[in-house]
Design an enzyme around this catalytic site. Structure first.
Site, short mmCIF file in Angstrom:
data_model
loop_
_atom_site.label_atom_id
_atom_site.label_comp_id
_atom_site.label_asym_id
_atom_site.label_seq_id
_atom_site.Cartn_x
_atom_site.Cartn_y
_atom_site.Cartn_z
N ASP A 212 0.87 -1.17 0.00
CA ASP A 212 0.00 0.00 0.00
C ASP A 212 0.91 1.22 0.00
O ASP A 212 2.13 1.12 0.20
CB ASP A 212 -0.89 -0.01 1.27
CG ASP A 212 -1.77 1.22 1.39
OD1 ASP A 212 -2.40 1.61 0.40
OD2 ASP A 212 -1.84 1.82 2.49
N SER A 213 0.29 2.40 -0.16
CA SER A 213 1.07 3.63 -0.09
C SER A 213 1.48 3.96 1.35
O SER A 213 2.34 4.82 1.55
CB SER A 213 0.22 4.78 -0.64
OG SER A 213 -0.95 4.90 0.15
N CYS B 60 -4.40 -1.61 -1.91
CA CYS B 60 -4.55 -0.18 -2.17
C CYS B 60 -5.36 0.00 -3.44
O CYS B 60 -4.95 -0.44 -4.51
CB CYS B 60 -3.17 0.46 -2.33
SG CYS B 60 -3.22 2.19 -2.80
N ASN B 61 -6.51 0.64 -3.31
CA ASN B 61 -7.36 0.86 -4.48
C ASN B 61 -6.67 1.72 -5.53
O ASN B 61 -6.77 1.46 -6.73
CB ASN B 61 -8.65 1.56 -4.07
CG ASN B 61 -9.53 0.70 -3.19
OD1 ASN B 61 -10.49 0.12 -3.66
ND2 ASN B 61 -9.20 0.62 -1.91
N GLU C 18 -3.16 8.90 8.33
CA GLU C 18 -1.70 8.74 8.46
C GLU C 18 -1.14 9.57 9.62
O GLU C 18 -0.01 9.34 10.04
CB GLU C 18 -0.98 9.09 7.14
CG GLU C 18 -1.23 8.09 6.02
CD GLU C 18 -0.32 6.84 6.04
OE1 GLU C 18 0.79 6.89 6.58
OE2 GLU C 18 -0.77 5.80 5.51
N CYS D 264 -11.08 2.78 -0.32
CA CYS D 264 -9.68 3.13 -0.02
C CYS D 264 -9.36 2.35 1.24
O CYS D 264 -10.16 2.35 2.20
CB CYS D 264 -9.53 4.62 0.23
SG CYS D 264 -7.93 5.09 0.92
N THR D 265 -8.23 1.67 1.25
CA THR D 265 -7.95 0.77 2.37
C THR D 265 -7.62 1.52 3.66
O THR D 265 -7.54 0.90 4.73
CB THR D 265 -6.81 -0.21 2.02
OG1 THR D 265 -5.68 0.55 1.57
CG2 THR D 265 -7.26 -1.17 0.93
N HIS D 266 -7.43 2.84 3.58
CA HIS D 266 -7.29 3.62 4.81
C HIS D 266 -8.64 3.82 5.51
O HIS D 266 -8.68 4.06 6.71
CB HIS D 266 -6.70 5.00 4.51
CG HIS D 266 -5.22 5.03 4.27
ND1 HIS D 266 -4.64 4.49 3.15
CD2 HIS D 266 -4.20 5.54 5.02
CE1 HIS D 266 -3.33 4.68 3.21
NE2 HIS D 266 -3.04 5.31 4.34
N TYR E 184 -0.66 8.53 -2.50
CA TYR E 184 -0.73 8.18 -3.92
C TYR E 184 -1.96 8.78 -4.60
O TYR E 184 -1.93 9.15 -5.76
CB TYR E 184 -0.83 6.66 -4.08
CG TYR E 184 0.46 5.90 -4.02
CD1 TYR E 184 1.63 6.44 -3.51
CD2 TYR E 184 0.49 4.58 -4.48
CE1 TYR E 184 2.79 5.69 -3.45
CE2 TYR E 184 1.65 3.83 -4.44
CZ TYR E 184 2.80 4.38 -3.92
OH TYR E 184 3.95 3.64 -3.87
N GLY E 185 -3.07 8.79 -3.85
CA GLY E 185 -4.38 9.04 -4.47
C GLY E 185 -4.56 10.38 -5.12
O GLY E 185 -5.48 10.56 -5.93
N1 DGL Z 1 -4.86 3.21 0.71
C1 DGL Z 1 -4.88 3.78 -0.60
C2 DGL Z 1 -6.11 3.30 -1.37
O1 DGL Z 1 -6.68 2.27 -1.06
C3 DGL Z 1 -4.82 5.29 -0.76
C4 DGL Z 1 -3.99 6.16 0.06
C5 DGL Z 1 -3.24 7.23 -0.71
O2 DGL Z 1 -3.83 8.20 -1.22
O3 DGL Z 1 -2.03 7.07 -0.79
O4 DGL Z 1 -6.50 3.92 -2.33
#
Ligand code: DGL
Length: 270
Positions: free
Chosen positions: A11-12, A74-75, A150, A182-184, A43-44
């Protein structure tokens, strides 16, 4: 036959730990190698091409470390790069979008579903494609969420205010089910359920994804030997102490007992 190699999860940042937790719960004999690219997080909000480059670097790192399956926890990575990762990695690859979509189709009672995710995930329309005409889907990007998570913030007034703004149009549209795309976001389940009320079903892809990982391992005869305790490894490209603090908070004692390593993945794909 059994296969002692670890499951690679990435994941990010710390969001993929929600998926790691579900895998550990379903597959307690399996060792995990987790990489969070905290140095290049988030990342998103980045261009898809850059997310793709980062994702391929981490995938290459994990393949070199001889993982037996890659879990894209991570989506934003999945929607940007799953095709390229699958072609290049040459081991089974499991993502989160289809498992989450499946669970939402099963959960909805009125056929009106919401999905929230990063800007990258929502812009690609991946959930619309995955759910097709099975439901009426309303999507919303929630760019502020991941930074709060985060920072370890799951309940501040600023976060709740942001959540109300993102969720209002979805509530107005009459959703009865919300996919956490989003996995967060499962780490914000308390807040989201509070703001949405008890009648909206929250769907996290973590448990459903873990079932897919289970299926891959069983059907390909890749399960680790039973008995004994697996040794997991958690790594970050960022500050290991900071990652460890958050990982302990969100994942639990597995991390406390092991510590977090710092790794470099840049250029791994070349
Ligand atoms: N956990 C990531 C997801 O599922 C996104 C987090 C990010 O923006 O880096 O999309």
């Amino acid at each position: 036959m059994s296969d002692p190699r670890p499951i690679g999860v990435f994941d990010s940042g710390v969001g993929g730990l929600t998926v790691a937790r579900a895998i550990i719960d379903l597959l307690p004999h399996e060792p995990l190698l987790y990489v969070g690219d905290s140095a290049r997080f988030p990342y998103g909000s980045q261009p898809v091409e850059r997310i793709r480059t980062y994702a391929l670097e981490i995938a290459e790192y994990l393949v070199r470390r001889e993982v037996k399956v890659l879990v894209i926890a991570c989506n934003s990575i999945e929607v940007s790069a799953i095709g390229d990762i699958a072609v290049t990695a040459d081991i089974p690859v499991v993502g989160v979008v289809n498992p989450g979509s499946r669970a939402a189709i099963r959960a909805t009672r009125n056929g009106i579903v919401g999905v929230i995710g990063t800007e990258a995930t929502i812009a690609t329309g991946a959930y619309q494609r995955a759910m097709g005409s099975a439901v009426t889907l309303h999507a919303a990007a929630c760019p502020a969420f991941v930074d709060h998570v985060e920072r370890g913030d799951t309940s501040s007034p600023a976060l709740r205010e942001a959540a109300r703004g993102y969720l209002e149009p979805l509530m107005d549209a009459g959703i009865d089910t919300l996919v956490l795309g989003c996995t967060h976001y499962p780490l914000l389940s308390g807040l989201l359920q509070f703001e949405l009320g008890p009648d909206v079903v929250l769907v996290s892809s973590a448990e459903e994804t873990a079932k897919d990982v289970y299926g891959e391992l069983v059907s390909r005869d890749l399960l680790a030997p039973e008995g004994g305790r697996p040794v997991h490894e958690f790594a970050t490209t960022g500050d290991p102490a900071r990652f460890q603090d958050l990982a302990e908070l969100f994942l639990g004692p597995e991390v406390r007992n092991l510590g977090v390593r710092q790794v470099t993945v840049e250029g791994a794909w070349s």
